[in-house]
Design a protein around this motif. Structure first.
Motif, PDB file in Angstrom:
ATOM      1  N   PHE A   1      29.932  12.282  21.523  1.00  0.00           N
ATOM      2  CA  PHE A   1      30.819  12.192  22.690  1.00  0.00           C
ATOM      3  C   PHE A   1      32.082  11.506  22.192  1.00  0.00           C
ATOM      4  O   PHE A   1      32.085  10.885  21.141  1.00  0.00           O
ATOM      5  N   TYR A   2      33.151  11.646  22.944  1.00  0.00           N
ATOM      6  CA  TYR A   2      34.407  11.037  22.518  1.00  0.00           C
ATOM      7  C   TYR A   2      34.349   9.522  22.667  1.00  0.00           C
ATOM      8  O   TYR A   2      33.671   8.975  23.545  1.00  0.00           O
ATOM      9  N   ALA A   3      35.108   8.848  21.807  1.00  0.00           N
ATOM     10  CA  ALA A   3      35.303   7.409  21.871  1.00  0.00           C
ATOM     11  C   ALA A   3      36.693   7.151  21.292  1.00  0.00           C
ATOM     12  O   ALA A   3      37.367   8.092  20.866  1.00  0.00           O
ATOM     13  N   PHE A   4      37.144   5.905  21.311  1.00  0.00           N
ATOM     14  CA  PHE A   4      38.377   5.579  20.609  1.00  0.00           C
ATOM     15  C   PHE A   4      38.261   6.099  19.191  1.00  0.00           C
ATOM     16  O   PHE A   4      37.277   5.838  18.502  1.00  0.00           O
ATOM     17  N   SER A   5      39.254   6.857  18.721  1.00  0.00           N
ATOM     18  CA  SER A   5      39.201   7.430  17.379  1.00  0.00           C
ATOM     19  C   SER A   5      39.903   6.516  16.390  1.00  0.00           C
ATOM     20  O   SER A   5      41.110   6.295  16.479  1.00  0.00           O
ATOM     21  N   THR A   6      39.144   5.972  15.434  1.00  0.00           N
ATOM     22  CA  THR A   6      39.720   5.100  14.417  1.00  0.00           C
ATOM     23  C   THR A   6      40.350   5.908  13.288  1.00  0.00           C
ATOM     24  O   THR A   6      41.425   5.580  12.788  1.00  0.00           O
ATOM     25  N   SER A   7      39.684   6.971  12.889  1.00  0.00           N
ATOM     26  CA  SER A   7      40.108   7.691  11.683  1.00  0.00           C
ATOM     27  C   SER A   7      41.074   8.827  11.994  1.00  0.00           C
ATOM     28  O   SER A   7      41.494   9.546  11.095  1.00  0.00           O
ATOM     29  N   GLY A   8      41.470   8.961  13.230  1.00  0.00           N
ATOM     30  CA  GLY A   8      42.413  10.028  13.587  1.00  0.00           C
ATOM     31  C   GLY A   8      41.677  11.257  14.069  1.00  0.00           C
ATOM     32  O   GLY A   8      40.494  11.455  13.802  1.00  0.00           O
ATOM     33  N   TYR A   9      42.400  12.098  14.785  1.00  0.00           N
ATOM     34  CA  TYR A   9      41.792  13.278  15.379  1.00  0.00           C
ATOM     35  C   TYR A   9      41.556  14.331  14.304  1.00  0.00           C
ATOM     36  O   TYR A   9      42.502  14.810  13.685  1.00  0.00           O
ATOM     37  N   GLY A  10      40.308  14.718  14.097  1.00  0.00           N
ATOM     38  CA  GLY A  10      39.986  15.821  13.214  1.00  0.00           C
ATOM     39  C   GLY A  10      40.491  15.627  11.800  1.00  0.00           C
ATOM     40  O   GLY A  10      40.897  14.547  11.376  1.00  0.00           O
ATOM     41  N   ASN A  11      40.441  16.681  11.025  1.00  0.00           N
ATOM     42  CA  ASN A  11      40.856  16.645   9.633  1.00  0.00           C
ATOM     43  C   ASN A  11      41.833  17.764   9.363  1.00  0.00           C
ATOM     44  O   ASN A  11      41.782  18.808   9.991  1.00  0.00           O
ATOM     45  N   ASP A  12      42.703  17.528   8.391  1.00  0.00           N
ATOM     46  CA  ASP A  12      43.557  18.618   7.939  1.00  0.00           C
ATOM     47  C   ASP A  12      42.680  19.714   7.366  1.00  0.00           C
ATOM     48  O   ASP A  12      41.696  19.456   6.682  1.00  0.00           O
ATOM     49  N   GLU A  13      43.058  20.942   7.683  1.00  0.00           N
ATOM     50  CA  GLU A  13      42.345  22.076   7.114  1.00  0.00           C
ATOM     51  C   GLU A  13      43.352  23.051   6.541  1.00  0.00           C
ATOM     52  O   GLU A  13      44.516  23.046   6.911  1.00  0.00           O
ATOM     53  N   VAL A  14      42.892  23.865   5.618  1.00  0.00           N
ATOM     54  CA  VAL A  14      43.737  24.885   5.049  1.00  0.00           C
ATOM     55  C   VAL A  14      43.417  26.194   5.742  1.00  0.00           C
ATOM     56  O   VAL A  14      42.248  26.576   5.837  1.00  0.00           O
ATOM     57  N   ARG A  15      44.446  26.852   6.257  1.00  0.00           N
ATOM     58  CA  ARG A  15      44.231  28.119   6.927  1.00  0.00           C
ATOM     59  C   ARG A  15      44.833  29.227   6.079  1.00  0.00           C
ATOM     60  O   ARG A  15      45.967  29.147   5.638  1.00  0.00           O
TER      61      ARG A  15
END
Lengths: 306, 306, 306
Positions: A114-128
């Motif tokens: 479930f969502y909580a305060f995000s410490t590490s940032g939203y999601g990750n960079d991905e290569v498309r």
């Protein structure tokens, strides 16, 4: 008028030996340094405004993370926050109360997301990889936006939160959660509900918990129940009985036994026991737990607050 | 000798409902938390040294940004700064003066690009596909370097800045800009010039502006003119007439009408009106504007300083 | 009990003209702003706990770096640190003592690599092309973990450090290093050893150094010897003779001559001379050096501490 503005940095550091049965290197070092940078202002009307960015390093990260921020306004017990908010389900007063050890873990915790305060940032960079053969770096979770409202009075607190996984597009499965906490003499009660947990359609979770403190002591017992049995989740139902006991001055022993009925478990029973020794501003702690995969994990280390 | 060293964190937080006609989700939440970390030292000779790194979170970012730094030396009204400097064109005293609302926007602002202090860092990581089929992550804008000189005396300020898009290679189109500000009784005058704006060959821009404050009040009217009509830019010429009026204690209404003659405009006329209510240390503000694309945007929210 | 917790930000800023013979743009601007954020707590027993995250901007970076953290515990002269630790070899008291100029460089320094506190984070993100044609962003150095132990008493300091390039896997070449420093009247002695330097199997390095300060002055001479001649390194042996002389109040001239016997050198002799003028809280400094590639480098600038 004069306003009182202030910036403070607070948080904690911890380091522990972290043993995990069955992984490649079973004993590893766990480190965390958390610094919450809080900026606040009080207006002439007694309304408080503030915002937080968190700097945090955890072992296994190449650099310290600099979290997304949240902003808040507080007046008369009511707090409205916007951005990378604390969510209601994650803020339920007793939901993590069965945790033991230095790293603060419990198999009696919720098993799914479930969502909580995000410490590490939203999601990750991905290569498309695009159809024309070009590649680019994207992060499709950057546009997350949360709102939370909390009201505190006497021994009670109620909170609701709403997180849109991407506020720039429609059709997302926005997470909505509620919680209520109440303390009355020796009894603390806590309940929470979340729908579309972590942005997953239909992921519903329920939590209820109670804790009883024995009069004149810091000893107590608690019982938590978490239902994550929806088809979107399939994490089963978890029930955990736990307690804390001051065996000697400054020394507290805590333990829990948990049951989870998820199909994929090796065993439905897990348990843990931990001890904590208060150094004043810091503490030593350790624990040993056995999980639903029948593996043991243990930790031992030190934590300090600032 | 003893030196006086100090580190301060200051900035602001803001959050608003941001309405933009014609986009997928027309109403979104805007949040920003800005923390400028300033480190300063005064030498025995009364020379001041300092440097700044900015932490900032804006909605739509996965994490808070940690800006590149600038360093400066100040003595007797003269400041020399190096690194991620404030540029002269961006620092012209009146260039953003027609802005309204909580998010501080105006269609009377410059329409094209020029360098300014970079909050989010230079450029973006990109993936480069090499001829041999390998891919790597590159950022070709990392080597940007700026220098700025500012002199302040009495009511006047003059400033020049120079930004090399890549100081490790030759042949770049270095941006050069100048500005002068002068205040005399009720009149403020401001002018600026930039060449090779944002490192684009031949992108020349001119700005002149004036503001008149009515004696004994905070009411005033201003007129700005910005020429971005060079072939490298083609953003046309912008003229904006604007004014501020205190309609009640703590309450200011501001408005502007702007004209821009760019070919791609749906209409050459834009306008905006906003209001601000001072809370002491914080303010409420809102605005409604109509742009050159005939779409309306509006905001409403709260901002606090610390 | 009451604990004393504190957070401080300290560091320095510097900027210089950096001339390097033979590169594309020979003269470039060098800038650095370093901010160490230190959080500390003293427990009731007089044990000190702390942690550090560093924010730093260097020219050539797109944003400021936010380092991985280390945590430490200090009691009775003994300090144990965990995480992104300072290493013993890098902490040898005299190993950088021949440096000159504003940027603090010397060809008498070690020529090869070894671990040290990482400011810019562990390794770099890389793009990996998988066999199925997909690509992803990876950083294979995120799981680095260090431990260091230092003991200080009277004029002596001994330290050992251990850095595992990846604590989640076995079979790495963990770096191990030792150092000892001793000061006795006018004499300072320093020695260090490292094995598997920077995680490279068999990269062994040795360092010994001595510095003599003339009584009643700040003038002195030093001699350093560094052996990096192992097959894994092949950086040869470096010997450097250096000295410092206060030519006038607040003004110090420093110089060195270095010899390195690496095969790839154009010449085995390098030298440098620098001067420093103390401003009180800041200093002006410059230097000119000639390297093993027969090219000249020089710097001139200002640095301040906070």
């Amino acid at each position: 008028g004069i306003a009182a503005a202030d910036v403070t940095i607070s948080g904690y550091g911890r380091t522990a030996i972290d043993y995990q049965e069955g992984r490649d290197q079973e004993s590893q070092l766990e480190t965390r340094l958390r610094m919450n940078i809080d900026a606040t202002t009080s207006s002439d009307q007694g309304v408080d405004f503030g915002g937080r960015i968190r700097l945090q390093y955890d072992d296994g990260e190449g650099s310290s993370n600099v979290s997304p921020a949240y902003l808040y306004v507080t007046a008369g017990g009511l707090t409205v926050s916007v951005g990378n908010v604390n969510t209601a389900f994650d803020s339920a007063g007793l939901i993590y109360e069965s945790e033991v050890g230095l790293i603060s873990r419990s198999f009696g915790n919720a098993q799914g997301d479930f969502y909580a305060f995000s410490t590490s940032g939203y999601g990750n960079d991905e290569v498309r990889m695009n159809a024309d053969g070009t590649v680019e770096i994207v992060n499709e979770t950057d546009n997350r936006m949360g709102v939370a409202v909390e009201y505190e009075i006497a021994g009670a607190s109620v909170m609701a939160s709403y997180v849109d996984p991407d506020q720039t597009t429609g059709g997302d499965d926005e997470e909505f959660s509620l919680k209520a906490d109440y303390t009355w003499n020796q009894i603390a009660l806590s309940g929470a509900y979340v729908n579309n947990a972590a942005g997953v359609d239909g992921a519903e979770k329920y939590f209820v918990g109670a804790y009883y403190t024995m009069p004149g002591t810091e000893n107590g017992v608690g019982l938590n129940y978490i239902d994550e049995d929806s088809d979107a989740d399939n994490q089963g139902k978890t029930i955990v009985l736990y307690g804390d006991y001051a065996v000697a001055p400054l020394t507290t022993v805590s333990a829990y036994i948990a049951n989870n009925d998820r199909d994929s478990n090796e065993t439905d029973n897990a348990f843990g026991i931990g001890a904590k020794y208060d150094l004043g501003g810091a503490y030593l702690a350790g624990s040993i737990e056995r999980g639903y995969d029948e593996n043991v994990r243990a930790d031992m280390g030190v934590r300090f607050n600032f």
